[in-house]
Design a protein around this motif. Structure first.
Motif, PDB file in Angstrom:
ATOM      1  N   LEU A  10      22.000  38.818  36.585  1.00 27.83           N
ATOM      2  CA  LEU A  10      23.427  38.558  36.388  1.00 27.83           C
ATOM      3  C   LEU A  10      23.683  37.172  35.801  1.00 27.83           C
ATOM      4  O   LEU A  10      24.711  36.947  35.163  1.00 27.83           O
ATOM      5  CB  LEU A  10      24.169  38.681  37.721  1.00 27.83           C
ATOM      6  CG  LEU A  10      24.453  40.090  38.231  1.00 27.83           C
ATOM      7  CD1 LEU A  10      25.003  40.030  39.658  1.00 27.83           C
ATOM      8  CD2 LEU A  10      25.437  40.814  37.316  1.00 27.83           C
ATOM      9  N   THR A  11      22.758  36.259  36.015  1.00 33.08           N
ATOM     10  CA  THR A  11      22.963  34.886  35.550  1.00 33.08           C
ATOM     11  C   THR A  11      22.407  34.647  34.153  1.00 33.08           C
ATOM     12  O   THR A  11      22.593  33.569  33.591  1.00 33.08           O
ATOM     13  CB  THR A  11      22.276  33.890  36.512  1.00 33.08           C
ATOM     14  OG1 THR A  11      20.846  34.049  36.428  1.00 33.08           O
ATOM     15  CG2 THR A  11      22.717  34.136  37.939  1.00 33.08           C
ATOM     16  N   SER A  61      16.216  40.576  41.684  1.00 36.10           N
ATOM     17  CA  SER A  61      16.241  40.799  40.243  1.00 36.10           C
ATOM     18  C   SER A  61      17.667  40.981  39.733  1.00 36.10           C
ATOM     19  O   SER A  61      18.035  40.443  38.675  1.00 36.10           O
ATOM     20  CB  SER A  61      15.402  42.026  39.882  1.00 36.10           C
ATOM     21  OG  SER A  61      14.049  41.836  40.206  1.00 36.10           O
ATOM     22  N   VAL A  62      18.482  41.748  40.467  1.00 33.83           N
ATOM     23  CA  VAL A  62      19.860  41.976  40.034  1.00 33.83           C
ATOM     24  C   VAL A  62      20.636  40.659  40.036  1.00 33.83           C
ATOM     25  O   VAL A  62      21.378  40.356  39.079  1.00 33.83           O
ATOM     26  CB  VAL A  62      20.543  43.021  40.947  1.00 33.83           C
ATOM     27  CG1 VAL A  62      22.043  43.079  40.667  1.00 33.83           C
ATOM     28  CG2 VAL A  62      19.925  44.391  40.733  1.00 33.83           C
ATOM     29  N   VAL A  63      20.476  39.858  41.079  1.00 35.84           N
ATOM     30  CA  VAL A  63      21.195  38.578  41.150  1.00 35.84           C
ATOM     31  C   VAL A  63      20.772  37.665  40.012  1.00 35.84           C
ATOM     32  O   VAL A  63      21.616  37.040  39.346  1.00 35.84           O
ATOM     33  CB  VAL A  63      20.970  37.909  42.517  1.00 35.84           C
ATOM     34  CG1 VAL A  63      21.568  36.510  42.526  1.00 35.84           C
ATOM     35  CG2 VAL A  63      21.578  38.747  43.632  1.00 35.84           C
ATOM     36  N   PRO A  94      23.371  31.412  40.089  1.00 36.66           N
ATOM     37  CA  PRO A  94      23.314  32.254  41.293  1.00 36.66           C
ATOM     38  C   PRO A  94      24.344  31.852  42.340  1.00 36.66           C
ATOM     39  O   PRO A  94      24.890  32.718  43.035  1.00 36.66           O
ATOM     40  CB  PRO A  94      21.882  32.050  41.794  1.00 36.66           C
ATOM     41  CG  PRO A  94      21.095  31.693  40.568  1.00 36.66           C
ATOM     42  CD  PRO A  94      22.041  30.890  39.729  1.00 36.66           C
ATOM     43  N   LEU A  95      24.614  30.548  42.457  1.00 35.67           N
ATOM     44  CA  LEU A  95      25.622  30.084  43.416  1.00 35.67           C
ATOM     45  C   LEU A  95      27.001  30.624  43.052  1.00 35.67           C
ATOM     46  O   LEU A  95      27.780  31.042  43.925  1.00 35.67           O
ATOM     47  CB  LEU A  95      25.638  28.553  43.452  1.00 35.67           C
ATOM     48  CG  LEU A  95      26.678  27.916  44.382  1.00 35.67           C
ATOM     49  CD1 LEU A  95      26.436  28.338  45.822  1.00 35.67           C
ATOM     50  CD2 LEU A  95      26.647  26.390  44.241  1.00 35.67           C
ATOM     51  N   GLN A  96      27.305  30.636  41.759  1.00 34.80           N
ATOM     52  CA  GLN A  96      28.593  31.173  41.325  1.00 34.80           C
ATOM     53  C   GLN A  96      28.689  32.675  41.558  1.00 34.80           C
ATOM     54  O   GLN A  96      29.743  33.186  41.918  1.00 34.80           O
ATOM     55  CB  GLN A  96      28.807  30.845  39.843  1.00 34.80           C
ATOM     56  CG  GLN A  96      29.075  29.375  39.578  1.00 34.80           C
ATOM     57  CD  GLN A  96      29.163  29.075  38.097  1.00 34.80           C
ATOM     58  OE1 GLN A  96      28.314  29.520  37.317  1.00 34.80           O
ATOM     59  NE2 GLN A  96      30.188  28.335  37.690  1.00 34.80           N
ATOM     60  N   VAL A  97      27.576  33.395  41.358  1.00 34.61           N
ATOM     61  CA  VAL A  97      27.560  34.828  41.635  1.00 34.61           C
ATOM     62  C   VAL A  97      27.837  35.071  43.115  1.00 34.61           C
ATOM     63  O   VAL A  97      28.657  35.937  43.486  1.00 34.61           O
ATOM     64  CB  VAL A  97      26.209  35.444  41.224  1.00 34.61           C
ATOM     65  CG1 VAL A  97      26.111  36.894  41.702  1.00 34.61           C
ATOM     66  CG2 VAL A  97      26.022  35.378  39.713  1.00 34.61           C
ATOM     67  N   ALA A  98      27.159  34.307  43.993  1.00 34.20           N
ATOM     68  CA  ALA A  98      27.358  34.470  45.437  1.00 34.20           C
ATOM     69  C   ALA A  98      28.787  34.121  45.834  1.00 34.20           C
ATOM     70  O   ALA A  98      29.409  34.816  46.654  1.00 34.20           O
ATOM     71  CB  ALA A  98      26.362  33.588  46.193  1.00 34.20           C
TER      72      ALA A  98
END
Length: 365
Positions: A46-47, A41-43, A55-59
């Motif tokens: 964030l997007t 949920s947090v990930v 999500p790829l950019q967050v990772a």
């Protein structure tokens, strides 16, 4: 001699202990499942927003910060974030989401403990006048132009309300759950009246909007300082409360039964009440008054885990974190570019959910 089961007895009746353990295993998996749901949920949250972040950019950004590698320039690299996106991700969204998670966990956990201690299914963290006391402290400093000390003033107001509630309950005779609840309602009404009086005579223009936003509950101004306040409060008060699940099970059948089990009922009750008050006061000092989290989440989670507090407490804390993360995400995105206080969202979701839970309870009984 081999023991034979009675004819017609259920198969599990021959092995009651094994059956109980087998039934407890699926329930014990819920905290693990909810922990995974919270991380996802947090990930995902964030997007979500006007800045286009995947999500790829967050990772990728998280990995660069962990390894210490510099951020790659955005040009030609689809997984790299621009400097503006980096600031939005790490200075705006992540502190707000983490604050929401800690506040949701703290309020839901406090609600579960309050319902166990008072044996009142309608109890929530604000039952002892904590929310109204915090609101009185916060509104006072907001209207004085001293917003920098707002968390401290709100926490002081919550603790003052707790002391007044317990003093009033003691003055009425021996302290009992019912007297404490009634004293809390009286203190809450008085603090709410004083808050309204101060607003009526002092608030104007922008200060009125600021006060209203806080009273309705908002995480819009969350920073890493907010994360620190809520995280430390959960570490110092929430974690010890999580470890009291076995003790809270003793309250299920009343004070006499708990005393027969060897529990020091008065001391344990007031230690836990003080702990939940500290936890709630710290959360309210950051987020304002956010209703229904501590009321509906314990009921909803009991449908999954049962009433055993060793499983219920960690599960309800994680469920509260997930709930408030998504409630705050809705609050900041549904009416873009404007956002609404998260307390409105929790009330709009919580009221019908609570009605459904009451209907299910009546149907089962």
């Amino acid at each position: 001699m081999q023991h034979r089961a009675r004819p017609g007895a259920p198969p599990t009746s021959r092995f009651p202990a094994a059956a109980r353990r087998a039934g407890a295993r699926p329930a014990a998996l819920w905290p693990l499942a909810l922990g995974g749901v919270l991380a996802v949920s947090v990930v995902l949250a964030l997007t979500i927003g006007p800045a286009d972040i995947s999500p790829l950019q967050v990772a990728r950004s998280a990995a660069e910060r962990v390894t210490g590698a510099g951020t790659s320039p955005a040009g030609g690299d689809a997984a790299a974030l621009s400097s503006v996106q980096e600031a939005i991700l790490w200075q705006l969204r992540l502190p707000r989401l983490l604050t929401a998670a800690f506040v949701g966990a703290g309020l839901a956990l406090s609600g579960a403990v309050m319902q166990a201690l008072t044996r009142n299914p309608l109890a929530d963290p604000y039952l002892l006048g904590l929310s109204s006391g915090a609101s009185l402290g916060a509104v006072s400093v907001l209207l004085l132009g001293a917003a920098v000390v707002l968390p401290l003033a709100a926490f002081a107001g919550a603790m003052a309300a707790l002391v007044l509630t317990l003093s009033l309950a003691a003055a009425a005779g021996s302290i009992s759950p019912s007297r404490t609840v009634l004293a809390g309602l009286a203190v809450s009404s008085a603090a709410s009246a004083l808050t309204s009086f101060i607003i009526f005579f002092s608030a104007k223009g922008d200060s009125y909007r600021e006060v209203l936003n806080w009273l309705l509950g908002s995480l819009a101004g969350s920073t890493w300082a907010s994360v620190a306040i809520t995280a430390v409060a959960f570490l110092l008060a929430g974690i010890p409360i999580l470890l009291t699940g076995g003790l809270l099970d003793g309250f299920s059948f009343g004070d006499n039964a708990a005393g027969a089990l060897g529990l020091n009922v008065p001391v344990l009750r007031w230690v836990l009440l003080a702990g939940t008050a500290v936890l709630t006061g710290a959360m309210v000092s950051v987020s304002g008054s956010i209703g229904f989290v501590g009321l509906i989440l314990p009921h909803a989670v009991r449908l999954l885990t049962g009433a055993r507090h060793r499983v219920l407490l960690p599960a309800v804390a994680l469920a509260g974190a997930v709930f408030l993360v998504w409630a705050d995400t809705l609050a900041r995105t549904v009416f873009e570019p404007r956002e609404i206080p998260v307390g409105i969202v929790t009330a709009l979701i919580g009221a019908p959910v609570f009605a459904v839970l009451l209907w299910r309870r009546k149907a089962r009984s």
